[in-house]
Write a protein that holds these residues in place. Structure first.
Motif, PDB file in Angstrom:
ATOM      1  N   LEU A 152      42.379 -36.899   6.281  1.00 29.24           N
ATOM      2  CA  LEU A 152      41.600 -35.686   6.503  1.00 29.24           C
ATOM      3  C   LEU A 152      40.124 -36.032   6.685  1.00 29.24           C
ATOM      4  CD1 LEU A 152      43.193 -33.446   3.702  1.00 29.24           C
ATOM      5  CD2 LEU A 152      43.860 -33.632   6.119  1.00 29.24           C
ATOM      6  N   TRP A 153      39.512 -35.400   7.662  1.00 29.26           N
ATOM      7  CA  TRP A 153      38.050 -35.454   7.844  1.00 29.26           C
ATOM      8  C   TRP A 153      37.453 -34.184   7.288  1.00 29.26           C
ATOM      9  CZ3 TRP A 153      33.607 -37.676   8.531  1.00 29.26           C
ATOM     10  CH2 TRP A 153      32.502 -36.920   8.981  1.00 29.26           C
ATOM     11  N   GLU A 154      36.492 -34.316   6.366  1.00 27.65           N
ATOM     12  CA  GLU A 154      35.851 -33.167   5.735  1.00 27.65           C
ATOM     13  C   GLU A 154      34.440 -33.055   6.268  1.00 27.65           C
ATOM     14  OE1 GLU A 154      36.047 -33.556   1.519  1.00 27.65           O
ATOM     15  OE2 GLU A 154      38.255 -33.480   1.447  1.00 27.65           O
ATOM     16  N   GLU A 155      34.125 -31.934   6.844  1.00 23.04           N
ATOM     17  CA  GLU A 155      32.796 -31.710   7.373  1.00 23.04           C
ATOM     18  C   GLU A 155      31.785 -31.692   6.226  1.00 23.04           C
ATOM     19  OE1 GLU A 155      31.757 -31.581  10.404  1.00 23.04           O
ATOM     20  OE2 GLU A 155      33.747 -31.804  11.291  1.00 23.04           O
ATOM     21  N   PRO A 156      30.590 -32.225   6.487  1.00 28.78           N
ATOM     22  CA  PRO A 156      29.585 -32.288   5.416  1.00 28.78           C
ATOM     23  C   PRO A 156      29.087 -30.903   5.024  1.00 28.78           C
ATOM     24  CG  PRO A 156      28.647 -32.965   7.495  1.00 28.78           C
ATOM     25  CD  PRO A 156      30.118 -32.809   7.757  1.00 28.78           C
ATOM     26  N   HIS A 157      28.559 -30.835   3.807  1.00 23.93           N
ATOM     27  CA  HIS A 157      28.046 -29.563   3.298  1.00 23.93           C
ATOM     28  C   HIS A 157      26.567 -29.369   3.620  1.00 23.93           C
ATOM     29  CE1 HIS A 157      31.800 -28.863   1.175  1.00 23.93           C
ATOM     30  NE2 HIS A 157      31.729 -30.092   0.656  1.00 23.93           N
ATOM     31  N   PHE A 158      25.902 -30.375   4.175  1.00 32.06           N
ATOM     32  CA  PHE A 158      24.487 -30.238   4.497  1.00 32.06           C
ATOM     33  C   PHE A 158      24.342 -29.832   5.962  1.00 32.06           C
ATOM     34  CE2 PHE A 158      25.671 -34.654   5.091  1.00 32.06           C
ATOM     35  CZ  PHE A 158      25.192 -34.945   6.351  1.00 32.06           C
ATOM     36  N   ALA A 159      23.276 -29.132   6.258  1.00 31.59           N
ATOM     37  CA  ALA A 159      23.024 -28.653   7.620  1.00 31.59           C
ATOM     38  C   ALA A 159      21.868 -29.413   8.240  1.00 31.59           C
ATOM     39  CB  ALA A 159      22.726 -27.155   7.606  1.00 31.59           C
ATOM     40  N   ILE A 191      38.090 -38.531   4.377  1.00 33.23           N
ATOM     41  CA  ILE A 191      36.858 -39.125   4.893  1.00 33.23           C
ATOM     42  C   ILE A 191      35.783 -38.070   4.777  1.00 33.23           C
ATOM     43  CG2 ILE A 191      35.772 -40.338   6.793  1.00 33.23           C
ATOM     44  CD1 ILE A 191      38.315 -41.666   5.770  1.00 33.23           C
ATOM     45  N   TRP A 192      34.731 -38.371   4.010  1.00 38.46           N
ATOM     46  CA  TRP A 192      33.639 -37.418   3.865  1.00 38.46           C
ATOM     47  C   TRP A 192      32.317 -38.164   3.733  1.00 38.46           C
ATOM     48  CZ3 TRP A 192      31.226 -36.918  -1.142  1.00 38.46           C
ATOM     49  CH2 TRP A 192      31.828 -37.665  -2.157  1.00 38.46           C
ATOM     50  N   ILE A 193      31.224 -37.447   3.882  1.00 25.94           N
ATOM     51  CA  ILE A 193      29.901 -38.062   3.996  1.00 25.94           C
ATOM     52  C   ILE A 193      28.887 -37.224   3.239  1.00 25.94           C
ATOM     53  CG2 ILE A 193      29.397 -36.867   6.167  1.00 25.94           C
ATOM     54  CD1 ILE A 193      27.855 -39.361   7.046  1.00 25.94           C
ATOM     55  N   GLU A 194      27.865 -37.918   2.707  1.00 28.78           N
ATOM     56  CA  GLU A 194      26.750 -37.220   2.060  1.00 28.78           C
ATOM     57  C   GLU A 194      25.444 -37.906   2.473  1.00 28.78           C
ATOM     58  OE1 GLU A 194      26.568 -37.600  -2.199  1.00 28.78           O
ATOM     59  OE2 GLU A 194      27.836 -39.399  -2.183  1.00 28.78           O
ATOM     60  N   PHE A 195      24.391 -37.127   2.533  1.00 33.17           N
ATOM     61  CA  PHE A 195      23.070 -37.610   2.964  1.00 33.17           C
ATOM     62  C   PHE A 195      22.075 -37.360   1.830  1.00 33.17           C
ATOM     63  CE2 PHE A 195      19.096 -36.783   5.600  1.00 33.17           C
ATOM     64  CZ  PHE A 195      18.798 -38.136   5.727  1.00 33.17           C
ATOM     65  N   HIS A 234      10.520 -34.706   1.030  1.00 37.44           N
ATOM     66  CA  HIS A 234       9.572 -34.488   2.135  1.00 37.44           C
ATOM     67  C   HIS A 234       9.702 -35.577   3.198  1.00 37.44           C
ATOM     68  CE1 HIS A 234       7.886 -31.450  -0.440  1.00 37.44           C
ATOM     69  NE2 HIS A 234       7.510 -32.352  -1.349  1.00 37.44           N
ATOM     70  N   SER A 235      10.915 -36.026   3.449  1.00 34.63           N
ATOM     71  CA  SER A 235      11.123 -37.084   4.438  1.00 34.63           C
ATOM     72  C   SER A 235      12.433 -36.843   5.150  1.00 34.63           C
ATOM     73  CB  SER A 235      11.139 -38.456   3.755  1.00 34.63           C
ATOM     74  OG  SER A 235      11.461 -39.462   4.691  1.00 34.63           O
ATOM     75  N   ASN A 236      12.527 -37.316   6.401  1.00 38.63           N
ATOM     76  CA  ASN A 236      13.759 -37.227   7.180  1.00 38.63           C
ATOM     77  C   ASN A 236      14.606 -38.490   7.068  1.00 38.63           C
ATOM     78  OD1 ASN A 236      13.225 -34.621   8.131  1.00 38.63           O
ATOM     79  ND2 ASN A 236      12.023 -35.410   9.870  1.00 38.63           N
ATOM     80  N   ASN A 237      14.131 -39.437   6.287  1.00 35.35           N
ATOM     81  CA  ASN A 237      14.834 -40.705   6.147  1.00 35.35           C
ATOM     82  C   ASN A 237      15.487 -40.777   4.772  1.00 35.35           C
ATOM     83  OD1 ASN A 237      13.779 -41.325   8.623  1.00 35.35           O
ATOM     84  ND2 ASN A 237      12.077 -42.531   7.787  1.00 35.35           N
ATOM     85  N   GLY A 238      16.576 -41.529   4.704  1.00 31.39           N
ATOM     86  CA  GLY A 238      17.257 -41.717   3.434  1.00 31.39           C
ATOM     87  C   GLY A 238      18.613 -42.328   3.645  1.00 31.39           C
ATOM     88  N   PRO A 239      19.314 -42.650   2.589  1.00 29.25           N
ATOM     89  CA  PRO A 239      20.634 -43.274   2.733  1.00 29.25           C
ATOM     90  C   PRO A 239      21.710 -42.241   3.019  1.00 29.25           C
ATOM     91  CG  PRO A 239      20.048 -43.122   0.418  1.00 29.25           C
ATOM     92  CD  PRO A 239      18.854 -42.639   1.178  1.00 29.25           C
ATOM     93  N   VAL A 240      22.666 -42.652   3.858  1.00 31.89           N
ATOM     94  CA  VAL A 240      23.873 -41.860   4.083  1.00 31.89           C
ATOM     95  C   VAL A 240      25.033 -42.603   3.429  1.00 31.89           C
ATOM     96  CG1 VAL A 240      24.359 -42.952   6.304  1.00 31.89           C
ATOM     97  CG2 VAL A 240      25.302 -40.710   5.788  1.00 31.89           C
ATOM     98  N   VAL A 241      25.887 -41.895   2.698  1.00 30.70           N
ATOM     99  CA  VAL A 241      26.994 -42.495   1.974  1.00 30.70           C
ATOM    100  C   VAL A 241      28.292 -41.996   2.609  1.00 30.70           C
ATOM    101  CG1 VAL A 241      28.077 -42.848  -0.256  1.00 30.70           C
ATOM    102  CG2 VAL A 241      25.594 -42.499  -0.110  1.00 30.70           C
ATOM    103  N   ILE A 242      29.095 -42.931   3.122  1.00 30.44           N
ATOM    104  CA  ILE A 242      30.372 -42.625   3.783  1.00 30.44           C
ATOM    105  C   ILE A 242      31.491 -42.943   2.798  1.00 30.44           C
ATOM    106  CG2 ILE A 242      31.842 -43.135   5.775  1.00 30.44           C
ATOM    107  CD1 ILE A 242      29.214 -44.132   7.166  1.00 30.44           C
ATOM    108  N   HIS A 243      32.326 -41.956   2.479  1.00 30.67           N
ATOM    109  CA  HIS A 243      33.375 -42.113   1.470  1.00 30.67           C
ATOM    110  C   HIS A 243      34.734 -42.177   2.126  1.00 30.67           C
ATOM    111  CE1 HIS A 243      30.810 -41.179  -2.089  1.00 30.67           C
ATOM    112  NE2 HIS A 243      30.095 -40.507  -1.176  1.00 30.67           N
ATOM    113  N   VAL A 244      35.568 -43.095   1.622  1.00 29.34           N
ATOM    114  CA  VAL A 244      36.999 -43.139   1.952  1.00 29.34           C
ATOM    115  C   VAL A 244      37.729 -42.993   0.622  1.00 29.34           C
ATOM    116  CG1 VAL A 244      38.896 -44.450   2.952  1.00 29.34           C
ATOM    117  CG2 VAL A 244      36.609 -44.589   3.952  1.00 29.34           C
ATOM    118  N   THR A 245      38.243 -41.799   0.349  1.00 33.04           N
ATOM    119  CA  THR A 245      38.809 -41.489  -0.958  1.00 33.04           C
ATOM    120  C   THR A 245      40.305 -41.275  -0.812  1.00 33.04           C
ATOM    121  OG1 THR A 245      36.750 -40.381  -1.535  1.00 33.04           O
ATOM    122  CG2 THR A 245      38.650 -39.935  -2.936  1.00 33.04           C
TER     123      THR A 245
END
Length: 736
Positions: free
Chosen positions: A580-587, A626-630, A635-646
């Motif tokens: 399953l692919w789960e759409e992220p909760h952030f916009a 498969i899901w993802i979080e940012f 106050h920045s547009n940069n940061g780590p993205v975490v890709i999960h395989v659960t």
């Protein structure tokens, strides 16, 4: 080049003539000294007849404050082979006496034409008259060396003495060095009585003057003489230390060592001569050993002097002579140690003529020869040594009784040392001047070449840095290769062994024909496993050594992962497991995408491996999400993205979590068909993406593998959209 030999030929006759003249002068001097010193003592004796009464010394006109110090040279009454005290003169004359003057040795006196010997004992007596004005102030008497023991009285008062007076060698204790005595004189007649004995050496009697003067002046004279001799000894000691240090730091400077030994030997001898303050510093030093040290230090001085001049001017030295000097002087030194002073001091004149004088003549010859050949510093050395040599001749005459005072050898040596210091200063001055000139020339060269040297140095430094980095990289690669080779050997041995076993069983008909296809299938499976293992080992080796080049592009991560999930869903669903692919909760803002710099092929390799592992350890009807979080910075547009395989599989024991990313690691008690290299490869690929891979798990609930990568929010572009959709090519990755 041809004029130098001509000049040498012109100078040789003159040089040879002067050298032969020096040899004739040295031979004449040696013969003259032998004749002079070998003459019988009676030829130089002062013959005085017996008389009934002695005269008094009239000092009534003497004023010590204006006239200074006076020498009590006579007249003296001499009572040979009799030890008398003032009481013996109270009732009149104790008998016949000689009227003599001092300083003089006993052998210079005669009775009835027969010269006395220096061995024996005697009493000296003098009367002197002083005025009442002089008698009102204390006077001092400076007693120099008396051979070899004495005691005395002034106006009947005992004034101690030096050593122990005796009538034979067993009763006498020798002691001889200058001393000062103070007394209160009487107006009119004053009397001095001195007992002297000698059974210890060749010299006997009062052979140095007695000096009378004001007490303060005598004390000042004594103090000044002690200071002079102390200063002389101190200078020699400093020169000794300096020379030894010079030799210590420059072992090739053997001349400095011999020069230091000369200074040390004369320093010891100077402390024993003159005021002889060494006896005051070391009261336990006997007179016998003091005399031995005096002779031995003189021998050491002569030998060191010959060795010094040989090292100073080796081209002019006659090396064959030096061993003869060493043998003869060392032999006499052993004789001095083995016999008492009474024996070896009798040989002083032959010792001086036969042993010491030839060495001095040899050194003089070498210095003059070097001066004629214009050696560096030779003229200054020659002048200094000639001054020293003159004081040596004077010392010889003093010890043979021809001059009334001695002790100038140490000062002559000091003069010689000063000439050496002058030479040393000149050498240093020349060296410094030459060094300054060379320094100026060198500075000019450096200034002209400075930029070139700087550029070349910079280039060499940069090259050196590159070489060091390359060397480190080669070392690292070699270490990785050797490690992976060992691991590959270990991993490949298992499938190869199985293939060999199955093949041999089929070949030898151990397996029936009906079962042969089954074992052939197993051989095929092991071959596929071996091929995959080889591919994994090669890939991991190339990742470790940096041989694989990554092609990074900015990819919108959400469309890309959505596409990969849909691609692998069919394969996973076929095994009864839902992917399953789960759409992220952030916009994301309109027109923006979450961009990650990826090598699509390598990243898909990681994704496929994680999906494969999740499916492997998840039972039927399980779920892989498969899901993802940012996680952007504030106050920045940069940061780590975490890709999960659960997954909802069996899970991993907590104790095994720190080890599962290691090479060849397999979880115990679980069915493992892989090589144990897959997660290690994933770790290396994530690291090349500036990211990391991790896991969390609970037994019976499943595992969550996550990849953390740097990301940023950016504009959506056509090329990124193409990459997000998978591009034109798709890749088939088989998981480990």
């Amino acid at each position: 080049m041809r004029s130098e030999p001509t000049n040498l030929r012109l100078k040789r006759p003159n040089s040879t003539y002067l050298e032969s003249g020096m040899m004739r002068f040295a031979a004449s001097l040696l013969i003259g000294l032998i004749v002079w010193c070998s003459a019988p003592s009676s030829a130089w004796a002062t013959f005085l007849e017996w008389n009934a009464a002695s005269d008094k010394r009239d000092l009534q006109q003497w004023h010590p404050w204006g006239d200074g110090i006076v020498s009590l040279d006579g007249p003296w009454e001499l009572y040979w082979n009799r030890l008398l005290e003032p009481d013996d003169f109270a009732d009149g004359s104790p008998g016949s006496s000689l009227t003599v003057s001092i300083p003089a040795q006993w052998k210079s006196y005669a009775i009835n034409g027969q010269a006395l010997t220096n061995e024996g004992y005697a009493t000296y007596r003098m009367k002197f008259i002083i005025s009442g004005e002089v008698a009102g102030q204390p006077l001092g008497l400076y007693v120099n060396n008396v051979a070899s023991a004495y005691r005395f009285w002034i106006n009947g008062e005992p004034m101690n003495g030096n050593g122990t007076v005796g009538t034979d060698a067993t009763r006498m204790v020798p002691r001889s060095y200058p001393k000062v005595y103070f007394f209160q004189p009487h107006p009119g007649d004053n009397e001095v009585v001195i007992q002297v004995s000698n059974f210890a050496q060749r010299t006997g009697g009062i052979w140095e003057s007695l000096e009378l003067g004001d007490a303060e002046e005598i004390a000042s004279l004594h103090r000044n003489r002690v200071m002079v001799w102390t200063l002389l000894t101190g200078c020699l000691l400093l020169m000794t230390v300096f020379s030894f240090f010079l030799y210590f730091f420059r072992k090739q400077e053997r001349a400095a060592l011999w020069f230091g030994l000369i200074c040390l030997a004369i320093c010891i001898r100077s402390s024993l001569l003159g005021e002889s303050f060494v006896y005051v510093l070391f009261p336990g030093l006997s007179w016998e050993w003091g005399v031995k040290l005096e002779y031995l230090s003189e021998i050491a001085t002569i030998l060191s002097l010959a060795a010094f001049v040989n090292k100073q001017y080796p081209q002019d030295a006659i090396v064959r002579i030096f061993p003869l000097f060493v043998a003869s002087l060392a032999g006499f030194g052993a004789f001095v140690l083995a016999t008492p002073a009474k024996v070896y001091t009798q040989l002083m004149v032959p010792y001086i003529i036969a042993l010491l004088l030839p060495v001095f003549l040899y050194v003089t010859y070498i210095y003059i020869r070097a001066a004629l050949r214009q050696r560096t510093g030779s003229r200054t050395n020659m002048i200094g040594f000639l001054g020293f040599f003159v004081t040596v001749i004077h010392e010889i005459l003093y010890y043979t009784g021809f001059v009334p005072f001695g002790g100038l050898v140490s000062f002559g040596l000091l003069f010689f040392l000063l000439t050496q210091l002058l030479n040393l200063s000149l050498l240093f001055t020349r060296a410094i001047t030459q060094s300054e000139m060379l320094s100026i020339e060198l500075n000019k060269v450096i200034e002209s070449q400075e930029e070139t040297i700087r550029q070349r140095t910079s280039s060499l430094q940069a090259l050196n840095v590159r070489l060091e980095r390359g060397n480190q990289e080669l070392s690292r690669i070699e270490h990785v290769r050797s490690t992976l080779l060992a691991e590959a050997y270990h991993d490949l041995s298992t499938p190869i062994t199985a293939i060999k076993g199955f093949s041999k069983a089929i070949k030898t008909a151990v397996i029936s024909e009906e079962e042969a296809p089954i074992y052939a299938g197993r051989i095929y499976e092991r071959s596929l496993m071996l091929e995959k293992l080889i591919d994994n080992v090669v890939e991991l080796s190339q990742l470790k050594t940096g041989e694989i080049q990554f092609q990074f592009v900015e990819v919108p991560i959400l469309p890309f992962l959505r596409k990969l999930s849909h691609r692998y869903a069919a394969e996973v669903n076929a095994q009864g497991i839902a992917l399953l692919w789960e759409e992220p909760h952030f916009a994301l803002p309109p027109g923006k995408e979450l961009l990650v710099a990826l090598d699509r092929f390598r990243f898909e390799r990681v994704f496929a491996n994680l999906i494969s592992n999740a499916v492997k350890y998840t039972p039927g009807e399980g779920v892989v999400r498969i899901w993802i979080e940012f996680r952007p910075a504030e106050h920045s547009n940069n940061g780590p993205v975490v890709i999960h395989v659960t997954d909802s599989g069996t899970g991993i024991p907590e104790s095994e979590l720190p080890h599962i990313f290691k090479r060849r690691y397999r979880i115990p008690l679980q069915a493992n068909t892989g090589s144990g290299l897959g997660l290690a490869i994933c770790t290396e690929i994530a690291a090349r993406h500036q990211g990391k891979i991790g896991v969390s798990s609970k037994m019976g609930e499943g595992s969550d593998f996550h990849i953390t990568l740097p990301a940023k929010i950016g504009d959506s572009r056509a090329d990124t959209d193409r990459h997000a959709e998978g591009g034109e090519d798709e890749h088939d990755h088989s998981a480990d």
